[in-house]
Design a protein around this motif. Structure first.
Motif, short mmCIF file in Angstrom:
data_model
loop_
_atom_site.label_atom_id
_atom_site.label_comp_id
_atom_site.label_asym_id
_atom_site.label_seq_id
_atom_site.Cartn_x
_atom_site.Cartn_y
_atom_site.Cartn_z
N LEU A 15 0.82 -1.21 0.00
CA LEU A 15 0.00 0.00 0.00
C LEU A 15 0.86 1.26 0.00
O LEU A 15 0.56 2.21 -0.73
CB LEU A 15 -0.95 0.00 1.20
CG LEU A 15 -2.00 1.09 1.21
CD1 LEU A 15 -2.86 1.00 -0.05
CD2 LEU A 15 -2.86 0.98 2.44
N VAL A 16 1.92 1.28 0.78
CA VAL A 16 2.82 2.44 0.80
C VAL A 16 3.48 2.63 -0.56
O VAL A 16 3.59 3.75 -1.07
CB VAL A 16 3.87 2.30 1.92
CG1 VAL A 16 4.99 3.31 1.79
CG2 VAL A 16 3.21 2.43 3.28
N THR A 17 3.88 1.54 -1.19
CA THR A 17 4.48 1.62 -2.52
C THR A 17 3.48 2.14 -3.54
O THR A 17 3.83 2.99 -4.39
CB THR A 17 5.00 0.23 -2.96
OG1 THR A 17 5.93 -0.23 -1.98
CG2 THR A 17 5.66 0.29 -4.31
N ALA A 18 2.25 1.68 -3.48
CA ALA A 18 1.23 2.14 -4.43
C ALA A 18 0.94 3.63 -4.25
O ALA A 18 0.82 4.36 -5.23
CB ALA A 18 -0.06 1.33 -4.26
N VAL A 19 0.87 4.09 -3.02
CA VAL A 19 0.62 5.51 -2.77
C VAL A 19 1.80 6.36 -3.22
O VAL A 19 1.62 7.42 -3.83
CB VAL A 19 0.28 5.75 -1.28
CG1 VAL A 19 0.26 7.23 -0.94
CG2 VAL A 19 -1.05 5.12 -0.94
#
Length: 92
Positions: free
Chosen positions: A32-36
């Motif tokens: 999720l952090v990578t996607a954001v």
């Protein structure tokens, strides 16, 4: 299938549940952090490329935004899939 009040997997029926919960939680958080982060970078690149008139870069940045949104959706889907697998495993 029983519905859960919280949006998290039910690890009650799994051996070594605490370790599995930490691993899955860490992987979902990293994804999720990578996607954001990818969404932010691609959106900024898209805005700069539009103002500079670089249409090839605009197309690539727009594709990056779509990939980031898809990655975030898959991350959320992974949580639902994990819950389904755990529920299926307890009924077998």
């Amino acid at each position: 299938m029983a519905t859960q009040a919280a949006a998290r997997p039910d690890f009650g029926a799994v051996a070594a549940a605490s370790e599995l919960e930490r691993v899955i939680g860490a992987l979902l958080t990293i994804a999720l952090v990578t996607a954001v982060a990818l969404l932010i970078v691609c959106a900024i690149t898209w805005a700069i490329a539009v103002s500079a008139g670089s249409w090839h870069t605009v197309a690539r940045a727009r594709a990056g935004v779509l990939v980031a949104i898809g990655g975030a959706a898959l991350t959320g889907g992974a949580l639902a899939w994990t819950n389904w697998l755990l529920d299926t495993g307890t009924s077998i």
